[in-house]
Motif scaffolding. Structure first.
Motif, PDB file in Angstrom:
ATOM      1  N   ASP A  91       0.800  -1.223   0.000  1.00 41.13           N
ATOM      2  CA  ASP A  91       0.000   0.000   0.000  1.00 41.13           C
ATOM      3  C   ASP A  91       0.835   1.276   0.000  1.00 41.13           C
ATOM      4  O   ASP A  91       0.517   2.232  -0.682  1.00 41.13           O
ATOM      5  N   THR A  92       1.895   1.339   0.796  1.00 41.66           N
ATOM      6  CA  THR A  92       2.621   2.595   0.998  1.00 41.66           C
ATOM      7  C   THR A  92       3.703   2.813  -0.048  1.00 41.66           C
ATOM      8  O   THR A  92       4.671   2.065  -0.109  1.00 41.66           O
ATOM      9  N   ASP A  93       3.537   3.792  -0.867  1.00 44.21           N
ATOM     10  CA  ASP A  93       4.528   4.248  -1.846  1.00 44.21           C
ATOM     11  C   ASP A  93       5.070   3.146  -2.759  1.00 44.21           C
ATOM     12  O   ASP A  93       6.167   3.276  -3.283  1.00 44.21           O
ATOM     13  N   PHE A  94       4.320   2.087  -2.950  1.00 38.52           N
ATOM     14  CA  PHE A  94       4.838   1.000  -3.782  1.00 38.52           C
ATOM     15  C   PHE A  94       5.036   1.457  -5.219  1.00 38.52           C
ATOM     16  O   PHE A  94       6.053   1.170  -5.835  1.00 38.52           O
ATOM     17  N   SER A  95       4.070   2.188  -5.774  1.00 38.79           N
ATOM     18  CA  SER A  95       4.171   2.586  -7.184  1.00 38.79           C
ATOM     19  C   SER A  95       5.346   3.535  -7.417  1.00 38.79           C
ATOM     20  O   SER A  95       6.036   3.441  -8.432  1.00 38.79           O
ATOM     21  N   THR A  96       5.617   4.439  -6.458  1.00 40.75           N
ATOM     22  CA  THR A  96       6.755   5.353  -6.608  1.00 40.75           C
ATOM     23  C   THR A  96       8.071   4.585  -6.540  1.00 40.75           C
ATOM     24  O   THR A  96       8.967   4.792  -7.369  1.00 40.75           O
ATOM     25  N   LYS A  97       8.186   3.697  -5.570  1.00 46.38           N
ATOM     26  CA  LYS A  97       9.413   2.902  -5.433  1.00 46.38           C
ATOM     27  C   LYS A  97       9.592   1.982  -6.638  1.00 46.38           C
ATOM     28  O   LYS A  97      10.712   1.800  -7.124  1.00 46.38           O
ATOM     29  N   ALA A  98       8.498   1.400  -7.125  1.00 51.20           N
ATOM     30  CA  ALA A  98       8.572   0.514  -8.293  1.00 51.20           C
ATOM     31  C   ALA A  98       9.000   1.294  -9.535  1.00 51.20           C
ATOM     32  O   ALA A  98       9.803   0.805 -10.335  1.00 51.20           O
ATOM     33  N   SER A  99       8.489   2.503  -9.690  1.00 49.66           N
ATOM     34  CA  SER A  99       8.873   3.336 -10.829  1.00 49.66           C
ATOM     35  C   SER A  99      10.365   3.672 -10.781  1.00 49.66           C
ATOM     36  O   SER A  99      11.059   3.613 -11.801  1.00 49.66           O
ATOM     37  N   ASN A 100      10.853   4.005  -9.594  1.00 49.54           N
ATOM     38  CA  ASN A 100      12.285   4.277  -9.436  1.00 49.54           C
ATOM     39  C   ASN A 100      13.117   3.032  -9.721  1.00 49.54           C
ATOM     40  O   ASN A 100      14.187   3.116 -10.326  1.00 49.54           O
ATOM     41  N   ALA A 101      12.629   1.873  -9.284  1.00 55.45           N
ATOM     42  CA  ALA A 101      13.356   0.616  -9.527  1.00 55.45           C
ATOM     43  C   ALA A 101      13.420   0.302 -11.017  1.00 55.45           C
ATOM     44  O   ALA A 101      14.470  -0.089 -11.531  1.00 55.45           O
ATOM     45  N   ILE A 102      12.305   0.485 -11.734  1.00 54.62           N
ATOM     46  CA  ILE A 102      12.279   0.230 -13.181  1.00 54.62           C
ATOM     47  C   ILE A 102      13.248   1.152 -13.893  1.00 54.62           C
ATOM     48  O   ILE A 102      14.011   0.732 -14.773  1.00 54.62           O
ATOM     49  N   THR A 103      13.250   2.427 -13.517  1.00 56.21           N
ATOM     50  CA  THR A 103      14.164   3.386 -14.137  1.00 56.21           C
ATOM     51  C   THR A 103      15.612   2.962 -13.924  1.00 56.21           C
ATOM     52  O   THR A 103      16.425   2.989 -14.849  1.00 56.21           O
ATOM     53  N   ALA A 104      15.933   2.531 -12.703  1.00 59.21           N
ATOM     54  CA  ALA A 104      17.301   2.085 -12.407  1.00 59.21           C
ATOM     55  C   ALA A 104      17.650   0.805 -13.156  1.00 59.21           C
ATOM     56  O   ALA A 104      18.768   0.664 -13.671  1.00 59.21           O
ATOM     57  N   LEU A 105      16.720  -0.147 -13.228  1.00 58.49           N
ATOM     58  CA  LEU A 105      16.985  -1.402 -13.933  1.00 58.49           C
ATOM     59  C   LEU A 105      17.252  -1.157 -15.414  1.00 58.49           C
ATOM     60  O   LEU A 105      18.161  -1.736 -16.002  1.00 58.49           O
ATOM     61  N   ILE A 106      16.471  -0.277 -16.027  1.00 53.15           N
ATOM     62  CA  ILE A 106      16.652   0.005 -17.454  1.00 53.15           C
ATOM     63  C   ILE A 106      17.954   0.764 -17.682  1.00 53.15           C
ATOM     64  O   ILE A 106      18.713   0.456 -18.609  1.00 53.15           O
ATOM     65  N   ALA A 107      18.236   1.746 -16.828  1.00 55.60           N
ATOM     66  CA  ALA A 107      19.463   2.536 -16.992  1.00 55.60           C
ATOM     67  C   ALA A 107      20.704   1.684 -16.800  1.00 55.60           C
ATOM     68  O   ALA A 107      21.671   1.789 -17.560  1.00 55.60           O
ATOM     69  N   ASN A 108      20.689   0.817 -15.794  1.00 58.17           N
ATOM     70  CA  ASN A 108      21.874  -0.017 -15.511  1.00 58.17           C
ATOM     71  C   ASN A 108      21.985  -1.202 -16.457  1.00 58.17           C
ATOM     72  O   ASN A 108      23.074  -1.729 -16.662  1.00 58.17           O
ATOM     73  N   GLY A 109      20.855  -1.641 -17.027  1.00 58.69           N
ATOM     74  CA  GLY A 109      20.882  -2.791 -17.922  1.00 58.69           C
ATOM     75  C   GLY A 109      21.250  -2.437 -19.345  1.00 58.69           C
ATOM     76  O   GLY A 109      21.690  -3.277 -20.118  1.00 58.69           O
ATOM     77  N   GLY A 110      21.043  -1.178 -19.717  1.00 56.03           N
ATOM     78  CA  GLY A 110      21.364  -0.754 -21.076  1.00 56.03           C
ATOM     79  C   GLY A 110      20.471  -1.384 -22.127  1.00 56.03           C
ATOM     80  O   GLY A 110      20.893  -1.606 -23.251  1.00 56.03           O
ATOM     81  N   VAL A 111      19.228  -1.696 -21.780  1.00 58.03           N
ATOM     82  CA  VAL A 111      18.309  -2.315 -22.730  1.00 58.03           C
ATOM     83  C   VAL A 111      17.408  -1.256 -23.350  1.00 58.03           C
ATOM     84  O   VAL A 111      17.108  -0.245 -22.718  1.00 58.03           O
ATOM     85  N   PRO A 112      16.957  -1.458 -24.591  1.00 54.64           N
ATOM     86  CA  PRO A 112      16.109  -0.458 -25.260  1.00 54.64           C
ATOM     87  C   PRO A 112      14.647  -0.597 -24.859  1.00 54.64           C
ATOM     88  O   PRO A 112      13.776  -0.829 -25.684  1.00 54.64           O
ATOM     89  N   CYS A 113      14.382  -0.479 -23.558  1.00 54.65           N
ATOM     90  CA  CYS A 113      13.023  -0.646 -23.060  1.00 54.65           C
ATOM     91  C   CYS A 113      12.482   0.686 -22.568  1.00 54.65           C
ATOM     92  O   CYS A 113      13.234   1.558 -22.159  1.00 54.65           O
ATOM     93  N   SER A 114      11.180   0.815 -22.591  1.00 53.96           N
ATOM     94  CA  SER A 114      10.520   2.061 -22.241  1.00 53.96           C
ATOM     95  C   SER A 114      10.219   2.115 -20.746  1.00 53.96           C
ATOM     96  O   SER A 114       9.640   1.178 -20.196  1.00 53.96           O
ATOM     97  N   THR A 115      10.603   3.212 -20.101  1.00 55.81           N
ATOM     98  CA  THR A 115      10.291   3.375 -18.679  1.00 55.81           C
ATOM     99  C   THR A 115       8.819   3.741 -18.488  1.00 55.81           C
ATOM    100  O   THR A 115       8.258   3.468 -17.428  1.00 55.81           O
TER     101      THR A 115
END
Length: 161
Positions: free
Chosen positions: A86-110
């Motif tokens: 319930d608490t801030d899951f979507s914000t934390k998940a969005s930050n995690a996705i951004t970090a995973l894509i940036a660190n992975g170097g994959v051509p995926c959409s945030t």
């Protein structure tokens, strides 16, 4: 008794042109088909690579969610898991996705990749309650191909006795 060789050679010249045109047309068709096969193989390979990247990104998103729900040295009962959902899951998940894509170097959409958490229905008995964590990852090559993969994990709390 002798044949006129000049007339027989000139009459055969038309046949040579027909055969030459036929050979050129057949070779052109073969070259065209081989080119199509080559493009088809390249398209298949592109889709396969993008699909693998999207699948691995979705799996990484679920692994992040599991570490979010089960941190070290904290309670693992369902109420604690529900509070983390319930608490801030979507914000934390969005930050995690951004970090995973940036660190992975994959051509995926945030913007099209997300991690969601859904709490089981209230009609479920206490011992069967769960969270449904889904990660949807979308990867593209810049406009021609776009591949989407979804991975889902069901999470249950650990009951302390």
């Amino acid at each position: 008794m002798y044949r006129n060789q000049s007339s027989s050679i000139s009459s055969q010249r038309g046949n040579v042109y027909i055969i030459a045109i036929f050979v050129i047309v057949v070779m052109g068709m073969l070259a065209l088909n081989l080119t199509r096969i080559s493009w088809s193989n390249q398209d298949t390979l592109t889709r396969e690579v993008l699909g693998s990247q999207a699948s691995l990104l979705a799996q990484s998103g679920n692994e992040w969610a599991l570490t979010h729900f089960f941190p070290l040295d904290e309670a693992d009962d369902f109420d604690s898991l529900k509070a983390r959902c319930d608490t801030d899951f979507s914000t934390k998940a969005s930050n995690a996705i951004t970090a995973l894509i940036a660190n992975g170097g994959v051509p995926c959409s945030t913007t099209e990749t997300n991690i969601s958490c859904e709490i089981s229905s209230e009609n479920v008995p206490e011992e069967l309650k769960y969270l449904k964590v889904s990660t949807v990852a979308t990867c593209s090559d810049g406009g021609v191909f776009e591949v989407e993969r979804e991975e889902t994990v069901w999470v249950r709390g650990i009951k302390d006795d």
